[in-house]
Write an enzyme that holds these catalytic residues in place. Sequence first.
Site, short mmCIF file in Angstrom:
data_model
loop_
_atom_site.label_atom_id
_atom_site.label_comp_id
_atom_site.label_asym_id
_atom_site.label_seq_id
_atom_site.Cartn_x
_atom_site.Cartn_y
_atom_site.Cartn_z
CG ASP A 191 -2.13 0.93 1.01
OD1 ASP A 191 -2.26 1.56 -0.05
OD2 ASP A 191 -2.93 1.07 1.95
NE ARG A 244 -3.42 6.88 -3.34
CZ ARG A 244 -4.19 6.09 -2.61
NH1 ARG A 244 -3.75 5.63 -1.45
NH2 ARG A 244 -5.39 5.73 -3.04
#
Length: 515
Positions: A191, A244
Site C-alpha cells: 500500500d 500519491r
Amino acid sequence: MRRPAGLRLPAAVATAAAVGAAVVVALPMPQASAATGSATGYATQNGGTTGGAGGQTVRATTGTQIHAALCNRASSSTPIIIEVQGTINHGNTTKVSGNSCNTAADKIELKEISNVTIVGVGSGALFDQLGIHIRDARNIIIQNVTVRNVKKSGSPTSNGGDAIGMESTVRNVWVDHVTLEASGGESEGFDGLFDMKDNTQYVTLSYSILRNSGRGGLVGSSESDTSNGFITYHHNLYENIDSRTPLLRGGIAHIFNNHYVNLRESGINSRAGARARVDNNYFKNSKDVLGTFYTDQAGYWQVSGNIFDGVTWSARSGDTNPAGPNPQSNTSVSIPYSYRLDGANCVPNLVAQTAGANKGNRVSDGSCSPTNPTPGPTNPTPGPTTPPPTNPPSGTNLSIGAGSDGSSKASGTSYGDVRDGNLGTAWGPTGATGQISIKWGTATRISRVVIREASGSTGAIRSWRLLNADTGAVLTSGTGAGTITFAATSLRKVTLDITASSGAPRVAEFETYAG
C-alpha cells in the site's frame, strides 16, 4: 475512484525482486550515531518536535526490545531515545505489555504515547516487512532507518501495508533520513509508504527516499477525511512510483526541494480543498506531476521555481485536471516558519548526497551543498522562570468546583488534589514527567495559571508546557512553578505538561484565573 495501473519497475529492479536475496549489492555505509540535527517545517510548530531528547537512551536489536523500552518507562510520556541496530522483523517482534505502552506483535506500535525518538545507529537499522504505526501519539522522531516490503495482503502482513502510517489524533512527528521502499504496487500486496489520516497534523518528512511502490503516500483516507494537514516535505527523493507523491485531501502542505523521478501515473494530487505550496522541486521523466486527479473535488496549489524535465501532461477531461503543461498558481499559501530554499537546478545532486538512511544524516547548507548535521535536538528553549507568588492572586480561582484528570497518578495522590484549595494535598505523576488538567463543562476564558508545588517538592518542576487541550495548541512554555500568564483563551480544558523535573514533582494546586 479510478486507480492507477500497476507499478512497472525498471528491468534491473524487477530482476532483483524476482531472485530475492540472491542479488546482493555492496554499498558504502557511513557510521551513524544518535539523532542529529533538528526539524524544519511544520514539525517545528505547535510547540515543536523534540522526540525523546533529555530522556534515557537504550539500545535495541529486536522489535521486542523496542516495545520493551517503551513499556519500561515510568509513564507513557517519559522521554526516551531508542537506538536501533540490525534487522527488525516478524521473527523478533512480539507484543509487550505495560502501563506506559500499547504494543502489537505484527508492527512497531507507537500508540497512545509521546516523547519518543527511534534512530538507526552503527551499521544501520532495517525494518524488514514490518511497518511502523503511530496512533494517538505526539512528539515522535524517526531517523536513519530503512523500512521495506510491508504488505497488506499475502504473507507476512503488517500495518495495513504502510511502511510508516499515522492516524487518530497524531501531532508533531519528524521523519528524517529514512528509506521507505516496496517491490511493487497494490496487486503485489503493498500500500502506501508514508500515510497520514484521521486528524494527523504538524509533520515533517525530510531527506528521505521513497521508491519502487505503487503509492507514495496520502494525507486523508477519503474526501471527507480533511482534518489532517500542516505537512512539510523537503529534500526527498520519490523514484519509480505510480502515484500519491503525495495525495492531499484538505489541509495545507509545503513541498520544496524534492527530486521526483519516474512518476508513472500522477504526482502531487491536491484535491478536496487541499492547498499545496510547491517550491523549487525537480521533476524528471514523469507524468502529470501536479494537479487534481481521480476526483471532481478540486484542490489548489501555489508554484514557483520548479523544473519540469521530460514531464508529460494529459489533456484535461472528466476527473483528470493536471496543472500543466504550464503550471500556474491558483491559491496563496503563507508559511509560518523559516527555511532555506535551494535552487531547483541543484536538487538532483544535493538529494543524491543527503537523502535516505545511512548517509550520515547530512543536510543542505542552504547553498546547494551538503554539510554534516548539527548536534541532536534539545528540549524547547524555556521561557522566563517566574517565582511562586508571595501574595494570593486577585480574582476567583476557577479551578475550584471544576473537574480534573491526568496522564497518571502516584500512589496516594488524586487528580482532585490540585483543585481542592488545600496545600496539604497534592497530585504527582508516577514518574518524573506527566500531565494534569483542569476542565469545565462549558468554554471558560482564562489568561493566568498559578502552579503551587507541595511542601518538600519545591523546585522539582524544571520545564513544562501549558496546553489548550481542546486543540492541542501550546499556550506557553517555561521552567519552574509559579504564575503563568498568556493571551486570554476560551477553552474547556487546560493541561499542564511537565516535561522535565528533578526527583518526583508534586502539584498541590493548579489554579486558574480569568485575568
